[in-house]
Design a protein around this motif. Structure first.
Motif, PDB file in Angstrom:
ATOM      1  N   THR A 393       0.834  -1.203   0.000  1.00  0.00           N
ATOM      2  CA  THR A 393       0.000   0.000   0.000  1.00  0.00           C
ATOM      3  C   THR A 393       0.864   1.246   0.000  1.00  0.00           C
ATOM      4  O   THR A 393       0.595   2.216  -0.732  1.00  0.00           O
ATOM      5  CB  THR A 393      -0.929   0.004   1.225  1.00  0.00           C
ATOM      6  OG1 THR A 393      -1.769  -1.159   1.176  1.00  0.00           O
ATOM      7  CG2 THR A 393      -1.789   1.251   1.275  1.00  0.00           C
ATOM      8  N   MET A 394       1.918   1.233   0.812  1.00  0.00           N
ATOM      9  CA  MET A 394       2.802   2.389   0.872  1.00  0.00           C
ATOM     10  C   MET A 394       3.567   2.568  -0.437  1.00  0.00           C
ATOM     11  O   MET A 394       3.865   3.701  -0.832  1.00  0.00           O
ATOM     12  CB  MET A 394       3.779   2.250   2.045  1.00  0.00           C
ATOM     13  CG  MET A 394       3.121   2.386   3.418  1.00  0.00           C
ATOM     14  SD  MET A 394       2.124   3.909   3.587  1.00  0.00           S
ATOM     15  CE  MET A 394       3.360   5.177   3.320  1.00  0.00           C
ATOM     16  N   LYS A 395       3.883   1.485  -1.118  1.00  0.00           N
ATOM     17  CA  LYS A 395       4.568   1.609  -2.408  1.00  0.00           C
ATOM     18  C   LYS A 395       3.704   2.383  -3.405  1.00  0.00           C
ATOM     19  O   LYS A 395       4.203   3.244  -4.144  1.00  0.00           O
ATOM     20  CB  LYS A 395       4.901   0.219  -2.949  1.00  0.00           C
ATOM     21  CG  LYS A 395       5.712   0.231  -4.240  1.00  0.00           C
ATOM     22  CD  LYS A 395       6.049  -1.171  -4.678  1.00  0.00           C
ATOM     23  CE  LYS A 395       6.844  -1.189  -5.981  1.00  0.00           C
ATOM     24  NZ  LYS A 395       8.180  -0.599  -5.812  1.00  0.00           N
ATOM     25  N   ALA A 396       2.398   2.097  -3.403  1.00  0.00           N
ATOM     26  CA  ALA A 396       1.493   2.828  -4.292  1.00  0.00           C
ATOM     27  C   ALA A 396       1.418   4.297  -3.906  1.00  0.00           C
ATOM     28  O   ALA A 396       1.392   5.184  -4.768  1.00  0.00           O
ATOM     29  CB  ALA A 396       0.103   2.192  -4.255  1.00  0.00           C
ATOM     30  N   GLU A 397       1.414   4.579  -2.595  1.00  0.00           N
ATOM     31  CA  GLU A 397       1.366   5.963  -2.145  1.00  0.00           C
ATOM     32  C   GLU A 397       2.653   6.697  -2.508  1.00  0.00           C
ATOM     33  O   GLU A 397       2.617   7.879  -2.890  1.00  0.00           O
ATOM     34  CB  GLU A 397       1.132   6.008  -0.631  1.00  0.00           C
ATOM     35  CG  GLU A 397       1.106   7.415  -0.029  1.00  0.00           C
ATOM     36  CD  GLU A 397       0.021   8.305  -0.636  1.00  0.00           C
ATOM     37  OE1 GLU A 397       0.167   9.536  -0.579  1.00  0.00           O
ATOM     38  OE2 GLU A 397      -0.977   7.764  -1.179  1.00  0.00           O
ATOM     39  N   LEU A 402       5.584  10.634  -5.737  1.00  0.00           N
ATOM     40  CA  LEU A 402       6.649  10.892  -6.690  1.00  0.00           C
ATOM     41  C   LEU A 402       6.122  11.744  -7.849  1.00  0.00           C
ATOM     42  O   LEU A 402       6.835  12.629  -8.356  1.00  0.00           O
ATOM     43  CB  LEU A 402       7.226   9.577  -7.205  1.00  0.00           C
ATOM     44  CG  LEU A 402       8.450   9.686  -8.120  1.00  0.00           C
ATOM     45  CD1 LEU A 402       9.593  10.450  -7.440  1.00  0.00           C
ATOM     46  CD2 LEU A 402       8.920   8.297  -8.550  1.00  0.00           C
ATOM     47  N   ASP A 403       4.889  11.505  -8.242  1.00  0.00           N
ATOM     48  CA  ASP A 403       4.271  12.365  -9.268  1.00  0.00           C
ATOM     49  C   ASP A 403       4.207  13.804  -8.778  1.00  0.00           C
ATOM     50  O   ASP A 403       4.468  14.742  -9.542  1.00  0.00           O
ATOM     51  CB  ASP A 403       2.862  11.860  -9.611  1.00  0.00           C
ATOM     52  CG  ASP A 403       2.884  10.532 -10.351  1.00  0.00           C
ATOM     53  OD1 ASP A 403       3.927  10.196 -10.943  1.00  0.00           O
ATOM     54  OD2 ASP A 403       1.851   9.824 -10.321  1.00  0.00           O
ATOM     55  N   TRP A 404       3.858  13.991  -7.499  1.00  0.00           N
ATOM     56  CA  TRP A 404       3.807  15.339  -6.918  1.00  0.00           C
ATOM     57  C   TRP A 404       5.197  15.983  -6.937  1.00  0.00           C
ATOM     58  O   TRP A 404       5.356  17.149  -7.318  1.00  0.00           O
ATOM     59  CB  TRP A 404       3.275  15.270  -5.487  1.00  0.00           C
ATOM     60  CG  TRP A 404       3.109  16.610  -4.841  1.00  0.00           C
ATOM     61  CD1 TRP A 404       1.992  17.382  -4.803  1.00  0.00           C
ATOM     62  CD2 TRP A 404       4.129  17.362  -4.131  1.00  0.00           C
ATOM     63  NE1 TRP A 404       2.229  18.555  -4.124  1.00  0.00           N
ATOM     64  CE2 TRP A 404       3.526  18.575  -3.702  1.00  0.00           C
ATOM     65  CE3 TRP A 404       5.460  17.118  -3.826  1.00  0.00           C
ATOM     66  CZ2 TRP A 404       4.232  19.528  -2.985  1.00  0.00           C
ATOM     67  CZ3 TRP A 404       6.173  18.085  -3.111  1.00  0.00           C
ATOM     68  CH2 TRP A 404       5.555  19.267  -2.694  1.00  0.00           C
TER      69      TRP A 404
END
Length: 489
Positions: A393-397, A402-404
């Motif tokens: 879950t944290m990997k997806a977050e 990273l996009d931000w």
């Protein structure tokens, strides 16, 4: 890139730089960067010694303060991590990383930067099971117990590092658990026979760091702490153990180690006498710990201090996160800076970006900035660590953050560190004792938190000042405020 790697510094910065200069002259080459693997001892003034967990006999000012004040200049980019003998008050100011002095950068409790395109990551402190699953609960000015627990690694920081793509270089003070099995174990025992019982019980080193090693699979891993040179190769596809070492039936005390147990009230002389007795009569007790290491007794922690987080996540992430592509990790541990010790090694590492005339360039690691933002809601400053989501879950977050980072920050987040964090003295530097103990809000921590649009939860400016606040003579101006004086210990 030529990189000098050093084990435990113990305040011997002048001697380390001098040895590098000697090798440069004799070898006809130039060292681009120095890495120091803990026990750096960034002592700015005698007041900082009160925040270092060693007996008074070992509290020495050292030479770092001259680099802090600008009297001397670090001759090359120097990047350090913390060990278990540090000025914890200063290290906490820069929990997220920052310049300890001009050209001397601290990676923080955990951190990652890019140096000429090389990902350099690291973790500070040592493993202690009772504190691993707690939050960062220690509070300035730190009681006797907190001075020892503050340098224990936490699950929060290990889990953040679990989500890094494979680093080129990794630094730790502790060794990963059982790493001695992947090198010349017998040779290690010939040099350090008092490790035998720990190796036999498979508890030499840090279990979370072994999980971290298996997960992020760095190309090179550098350590210190055990005061010996040792190298190993950990094959991630097919780990190969070294041949088992023949047992030495005699229990041997470490001749260098000073075994310290502050809880029982003995003074240093009694400790040294006790070590000699153990050395003479091995059957009287189990092997004595590493002598060069100043060991402290943590048994006086209160139950509140060691309250565990319920349902804390296992750090064995290798089974739940996709494996990195690295085939093997080269491990190198080095000794402490003393004459005739193997404490320094020069390694050649190809860098994606050539080193220019001005030396290596250090930039933020966009992925680490994303990890910092993703994990920030779970940063706990209490004894109980906040429950964290699973690593998938944290990997997806982290991906979202990273996009931000790439869309909001210059250079996609890979901005020069010096453009954001500028070294600023907080406490006074020099050999004169300051008046009282002070809380300092470090402008570098403020700058990094502002960059990431996060609250500075580490050392925020005091909301109010009292008339009892007394400026420290000679200190840099403190526009963000100084906490009321705390009587010196």
């Amino acid at each position: 890139m030529k990189i000098a790697v050093e084990g435990c510094c113990h305040g011997e910065l002048d001697n380390i730089y001098a040895e590098i200069a000697r090798r440069q002259q004799s070898g006809g080459y130039k060292v681009d960067m120095l890495l120091i693997c803990g026990d750096f001892q960034a002592i700015r003034n005698p007041g900082d010694l009160e925040f270092m967990a060693v007996p008074d006999k070992y509290k020495q000012l050292g030479g770092f303060y001259r680099y802090y004040t600008g009297e001397r200049q670090a001759p090359m980019l120097t990047i350090v991590i913390g060990g278990n003998h540090e000025a914890s008050n200063y290290m906490w100011e820069l929990y997220h990383g920052g310049w300890l002095a001009p050209n001397i950068y601290y990676l923080g409790a955990a951190g990652s930067v890019l140096v000429n395109g090389l990902r350099l990551s690291g973790i500070s402190g040592i493993y202690q099971a009772d504190h691993y699953t707690t939050g960062h609960y220690e509070r300035f000015p730190y009681n006797r117990s907190h001075l020892r627990s503050i340098y224990h690694t936490r699950i929060y920081d290990v889990h953040r590092l679990m989500l890094l793509d494979s680093p080129d270089l990794f630094m730790s003070h502790d060794w990963p658990l059982s790493i001695e099995q992947y090198g010349d174990t017998a040779g290690l025992l010939r040099h350090k026979p008092y490790f035998q019982s720990e190796i036999k019980a498979n508890n030499l080193g840090s279990p979370p760091l072994l999980d971290l090693l298996k997960t992020i699979q760095p190309a090179r891993w550098f350590s210190a702490h055990l005061h010996t040179r040792f190298e190993a190769t950990f094959n991630h596809q097919h780990p190969v153990l070294s041949a088992p070492a023949a047992p030495t039936h005699e229990v041997v005390a470490n001749p260098d180690e000073i075994v310290l147990d502050e809880a029982d009230g003995m003074d240093v002389a009694e400790f040294e006498e006790t070590a000699e007795v153990a050395k003479a009569d091995a059957s009287a007790r189990i092997a004595v710990a590493n002598p060069d290491e100043i060991t402290m007794d943590d048994d006086d922690e209160t139950s509140a201090d060691v309250e565990h987080a319920e349902g804390a996540l296992s750090t064995d992430a290798a089974s739940v996160l996709p494996r990195q592509s690295r085939q093997s990790t080269y491990f190198l541990a080095l000794d402490k800076c003393l004459p005739r010790r193997r404490y320094l090694e020069i390694v050649d590492v190809p860098a994606p970006i050539p080193v220019g005339a001005e030396g290596p360039s250090i930039t933020f690691d966009p992925q680490w900035l994303a990890i910092t933002r993703a994990f920030f809601p779970y940063l706990s400053l209490e004894a109980r660590q906040k429950e964290m989501p699973d690593l998938q879950t944290m990997k997806a977050e982290v991906g979202r953050q990273l996009d931000w980072v790439k869309s909001h920050l210059t250079h996609g987040g890979a901005a020069p560190v010096r453009d954001v964090q500028k070294f600023t003295r907080t406490a006074p530097g020099g050999n004169a004792p300051p008046r009282g103990s002070h809380w300092y809000t470090n402008p570098q921590t403020e700058a990094l938190c502002n960059l990431l649009e996060l609250e500075n939860a580490i050392n925020p400016p005091p909301s109010t000042l009292t008339t009892s606040s007394i400026p420290v003579p000679g200190a840099d101006s403190d526009p963000q405020g100084t906490m009321p004086d705390v009587p010196a210990k």
